[in-house]
Structures are given as structure tokens and as C-alpha cells.
Motif scaffolding. Structure first.
Motif, mmCIF file in Angstrom:
data_model
loop_
_atom_site.group_PDB
_atom_site.id
_atom_site.type_symbol
_atom_site.label_atom_id
_atom_site.label_comp_id
_atom_site.label_asym_id
_atom_site.label_seq_id
_atom_site.Cartn_x
_atom_site.Cartn_y
_atom_site.Cartn_z
ATOM 1 N N ARG A 172 0.831 -1.213 0.000
ATOM 2 C CA ARG A 172 0.000 0.000 0.000
ATOM 3 C C ARG A 172 0.861 1.256 0.000
ATOM 4 N NH1 ARG A 172 -3.744 -0.201 4.864
ATOM 5 N NH2 ARG A 172 -1.840 -0.981 5.843
ATOM 6 N N ARG A 173 0.400 2.273 -0.735
ATOM 7 C CA ARG A 173 1.087 3.560 -0.831
ATOM 8 C C ARG A 173 0.058 4.690 -0.725
ATOM 9 N NH1 ARG A 173 2.180 4.270 -5.569
ATOM 10 N NH2 ARG A 173 1.558 2.322 -6.553
ATOM 11 N N ARG A 174 0.488 5.819 -0.196
ATOM 12 C CA ARG A 174 -0.427 6.958 -0.075
ATOM 13 C C ARG A 174 -0.873 7.475 -1.432
ATOM 14 N NH1 ARG A 174 3.680 9.396 4.093
ATOM 15 N NH2 ARG A 174 3.122 8.202 5.953
ATOM 16 N N SER A 175 0.004 7.408 -2.410
ATOM 17 C CA SER A 175 -0.327 7.946 -3.735
ATOM 18 C C SER A 175 -1.428 7.153 -4.427
ATOM 19 C CB SER A 175 0.921 7.977 -4.627
ATOM 20 O OG SER A 175 1.421 6.673 -4.861
ATOM 21 N N GLN A 176 -1.790 5.980 -3.881
ATOM 22 C CA GLN A 176 -2.880 5.198 -4.462
ATOM 23 C C GLN A 176 -4.239 5.806 -4.132
ATOM 24 O OE1 GLN A 176 -1.635 1.479 -2.642
ATOM 25 N NE2 GLN A 176 -1.015 0.656 -4.621
ATOM 26 N N GLN A 179 -8.729 5.076 0.745
ATOM 27 C CA GLN A 179 -8.462 4.846 2.161
ATOM 28 C C GLN A 179 -6.968 4.805 2.462
ATOM 29 O OE1 GLN A 179 -10.596 1.428 3.703
ATOM 30 N NE2 GLN A 179 -12.421 1.897 2.487
ATOM 31 N N ARG A 180 -6.139 4.798 1.433
ATOM 32 C CA ARG A 180 -4.698 4.672 1.631
ATOM 33 C C ARG A 180 -3.986 6.022 1.693
ATOM 34 N NH1 ARG A 180 -3.259 -0.702 -2.003
ATOM 35 N NH2 ARG A 180 -5.111 -1.889 -1.383
ATOM 36 N N GLY A 181 -4.742 7.095 1.554
ATOM 37 C CA GLY A 181 -4.141 8.415 1.427
ATOM 38 C C GLY A 181 -3.388 8.921 2.638
ATOM 39 N N ASP A 182 -3.678 8.384 3.827
ATOM 40 C CA ASP A 182 -3.023 8.899 5.029
ATOM 41 C C ASP A 182 -2.462 7.786 5.913
ATOM 42 O OD1 ASP A 182 -5.396 7.850 5.856
ATOM 43 O OD2 ASP A 182 -6.067 9.605 6.983
ATOM 44 N N ILE A 183 -2.123 6.648 5.326
ATOM 45 C CA ILE A 183 -1.594 5.541 6.122
ATOM 46 C C ILE A 183 -0.167 5.829 6.590
ATOM 47 C CG2 ILE A 183 -3.062 3.771 5.094
ATOM 48 C CD1 ILE A 183 -0.792 3.037 3.226
ATOM 49 N N ARG A 192 -7.274 -7.850 13.296
ATOM 50 C CA ARG A 192 -6.659 -9.059 12.772
ATOM 51 C C ARG A 192 -5.476 -9.528 13.605
ATOM 52 N NH1 ARG A 192 -8.633 -5.716 9.074
ATOM 53 N NH2 ARG A 192 -10.011 -6.550 7.472
ATOM 54 N N GLY A 193 -5.105 -8.726 14.591
ATOM 55 C CA GLY A 193 -4.063 -9.132 15.508
ATOM 56 C C GLY A 193 -2.666 -9.122 14.928
ATOM 57 N N ILE A 194 -2.376 -8.203 13.998
ATOM 58 C CA ILE A 194 -1.054 -8.146 13.387
ATOM 59 C C ILE A 194 -0.586 -6.698 13.244
ATOM 60 C CG2 ILE A 194 -1.309 -10.288 12.043
ATOM 61 C CD1 ILE A 194 -1.793 -8.375 9.596
ATOM 62 N N VAL A 195 0.712 -6.552 12.993
ATOM 63 C CA VAL A 195 1.283 -5.267 12.620
ATOM 64 C C VAL A 195 1.379 -5.234 11.100
ATOM 65 C CG1 VAL A 195 3.388 -3.864 12.651
ATOM 66 C CG2 VAL A 195 2.603 -4.966 14.739
ATOM 67 N N LYS A 196 0.980 -4.110 10.501
ATOM 68 C CA LYS A 196 1.104 -3.934 9.054
ATOM 69 C C LYS A 196 2.182 -2.894 8.772
ATOM 70 C CE LYS A 196 -3.553 -5.152 7.523
ATOM 71 N NZ LYS A 196 -4.804 -4.643 6.907
ATOM 72 N N ILE A 197 3.071 -3.223 7.854
ATOM 73 C CA ILE A 197 4.164 -2.333 7.494
ATOM 74 C C ILE A 197 4.068 -2.008 6.018
ATOM 75 C CG2 ILE A 197 6.674 -2.081 7.423
ATOM 76 C CD1 ILE A 197 6.303 -4.684 9.533
ATOM 77 N N ASN A 198 4.128 -0.723 5.707
ATOM 78 C CA ASN A 198 3.997 -0.247 4.326
ATOM 79 C C ASN A 198 5.327 0.394 3.907
ATOM 80 O OD1 ASN A 198 1.080 -0.810 4.584
ATOM 81 N ND2 ASN A 198 1.085 1.002 5.879
ATOM 82 N N PRO A 199 6.313 -0.406 3.480
ATOM 83 C CA PRO A 199 7.679 0.110 3.281
ATOM 84 C C PRO A 199 7.827 1.124 2.149
ATOM 85 C CG PRO A 199 7.511 -2.162 2.511
ATOM 86 C CD PRO A 199 6.242 -1.863 3.238
#
Length: 282
Positions: A172-176, A179-183, A192-199
Motif C-alpha cells: 500500500r502507498r499513499r499515492s494510491q 483509504q490509503r491516502g493517510d496511512i 486481525r491481531g497483526i502489525v502492518k508495514i507499508n515500506p
């Protein structure tokens, strides 16, 4: 625990229902600090950092451009540092991907032989024929939420449970937009009980595409036909000039995500509860 509860308590944690998972806990202040530091780091260094910080780290991918760039970066890191944590891939095979996507998967496997791939399909079926015999034809049109649950959400949850996933890398990227605009770079998904990382969160489509070309990374040939974001064939179309990158996904519908990255709807929670009840009664 909902998102508001995690903020109020001052803690964010990632731990699936599998008790054997190592617990990953971050205070809200620590999470904010990490994101502030990571914001200015390049994707390769974000990956290196996260490979050290997070146990049971995986990459979820549908082999889009961003995911492919991440795969290439991870492969190079692992070649440079063989003792580093291996990051396996999770691919949710809905059975409705384009043929070009399946061909790409094979090319990626051949190119990156030091990266292990785990494939999860809708529970109990292996082909489109079996899926439609079980759930009916064109379920994706008849009941999109049910289709998303069967083809994507449940297989994802099964993958997280079976593999003891604590953290995942996403594309996921903000430029998409949407809902991804401010991640953030790092997020805690309490549901879901996890950490999500958007490198690659800060990269534009042009930056990702340039990386793919410069490093000769295999990519989906649909890109050359105007598809900037590729999912199932029944809900993906080419993107027009000047349109948003993900405009070709669910075109004409009031929908931008399939459920694996958005908050669970009441319908999804109901389906999840029914599934758990069936398991307990078996």
C-alpha cells in the motif's frame, strides 16, 4: 479491541489468536516515534529495520508493482545478509486472477529462488469449477461481500493463523488514494491481531515503475495494456488517462478495498462468527 480502545489504553499490540505467537506490543507514543523516524528512511532501510524488529514477519502480495519491488529488495537484503530473518510471501489465490498474473507468479518463483511462497485458496476448493459448484456462478456479482469473505478474507485469516504471522509487509502507498491516502509506515491492525508495514508508502507510481525497470524486475504484462492495479479479472479494468491509479478496481462501484485491509463490516463479523461456530460443532 477496537482502534479507539487501543489509543485510549496507550498500547498497540499484534498477536493472533494463536497463543504460541510472540507478542508484539507498542505504546501509542512509541508507535508515533517509530513512524516519525521511518518516514524519512528509504524503503530498503525500512525493510532492514523491520526484519530486525518484528518476529514472524511475512509479505502479503498479489504481485502488483509495489509488491514486486519489495520482493526484489528483500531478495537482495537476504543475499547480502544470509543470517537475516527470511521473509516468506503469502499469496491469496482467489482462483479468479488473470492468466497473466499466474504466469507472473511462475516467473517470480524462477527469478527469486531464495524467497518462499505460501499460497492460500478459498477453503476446500482448488478450481473455479469447484468454487462455482459450491457457491454458485458469479458470486462476485450476486453477493460481493460474501465473495470477498470466501475468496480473500477467510484465506487471509487462515494464512495468518497457520503461519503464526505477527507482522506483514504490504504494497500500500499513499499515492494510491482512497483509504490509503493517510496511512503510516507502521500500523497496528487490532482486528486481525497483526502489525502492518507499508515500506514504500511514500513512493509514487512513477518511482515504483522506475525501480522495476532499473532492476529488471518481472512484472505483469497487463501493465503494458493500461492496468496499473491488478486484482481479479471480473473486477479489474484498465485505467484511463489522468485517472487515479486504482480507478480500474471495482469501476463504477462505491468500493475501493476488498476487505483484507479495511475494517470488518458487521456482515464480515457475522460470517466469521458462523464459521467459528461450525468449527466448534465439528
Amino acid at each position: 479491541m477496537d482502534d479507539n480502545a487501543s489509543v485510549d489504553s496507550g498500547f498497540g499490540s499484534a498477536n493472533s489468536s494463536t497463543s504460541s505467537l510472540p507478542l508484539v506490543s507498542l505504546t501509542a507514543a512509541h508507535l508515533k516515534h517509530l513512524n516519525k523516524q521511518l518516514e524519512s528512511m528509504d524503503p530498503v532501510n525500512i525493510l532492514r529495520f523491520c526484519m530486525v524488529l518484528f518476529p514472524n514477519l511475512y509479505q502479503t502480495t498479489a504481485f502488483g508493482l509495489t509488491g514486486l519491488a519489495t520482493i526484489d529488495m528483500l531478495s537482495k537484503i537476504q543475499q547480502e545478509s544470509p543470517a537475516s530473518q527470511a521473509v516468506d510471501l503469502i499469496f491469496l489465490d482467489t482462483l479468479y486472477h488473470f492468466q497473466e498474473t499466474y504466469e507472473l507468479v511462475e516467473r517470480v518463483k524462477a527469478r527469486y529462488q531464495n524467497v518462499r511462497l505460501h499460497v492460500f485458496k478459498p477453503n476446500g476448493v482448488d478450481t473455479v469449477g469447484e468454487f462455482e459448484d459450491t457457491y454458485g456462478e458469479k458470486l462476485y456479482d450476486m453477493s460481493a461481500d460474501l465473495y470477498d469473505w470466501i475468496a480473500k478474507v477467510e484465506p487471509q485469516q487462515r494464512a495468518y493463523s497457520e503461519l503464526n504471522v505477527a507482522a506483514v509487509l504490504t504494497g500500500r502507498r499513499r499515492s494510491q488514494g482512497g483509504q490509503r491516502g493517510d496511512i503510516d509506515v507502521i500500523e497496528v491492525d487490532e482486528e486481525r491481531g497483526i502489525v502492518k508495514i507499508n515500506p514504500l508508502v511514500n513512493w509514487s507510481f512513477q518511482q515504483v515503475k522506475a525501480y522495476i525497470e532499473d532492476n529488471k524486475v518481472p512484472y505483469n504484462t497487463l501493465l503494458d495494456r493500461g492496468y496499473k492495479s491488478v486484482g481479479d479479472w471480473h473486477s479489474t479494468s484498465p485505467v484511463g488517462e489522468g485517472e487515479d491509479e486504482r480507478a480500474g478496481r471495482w469501476k463504477g462501484q462505491d468500493k475501493t478495498e476488498c476487505g483484507i485491509h479495511s475494517k470488518k463490516s458487521r456482515y464480515t463479523q457475522l460470517l466469521e462468527g458462523m464459521a467459528e461456530q461450525r468449527v466448534s460443532q465439528a
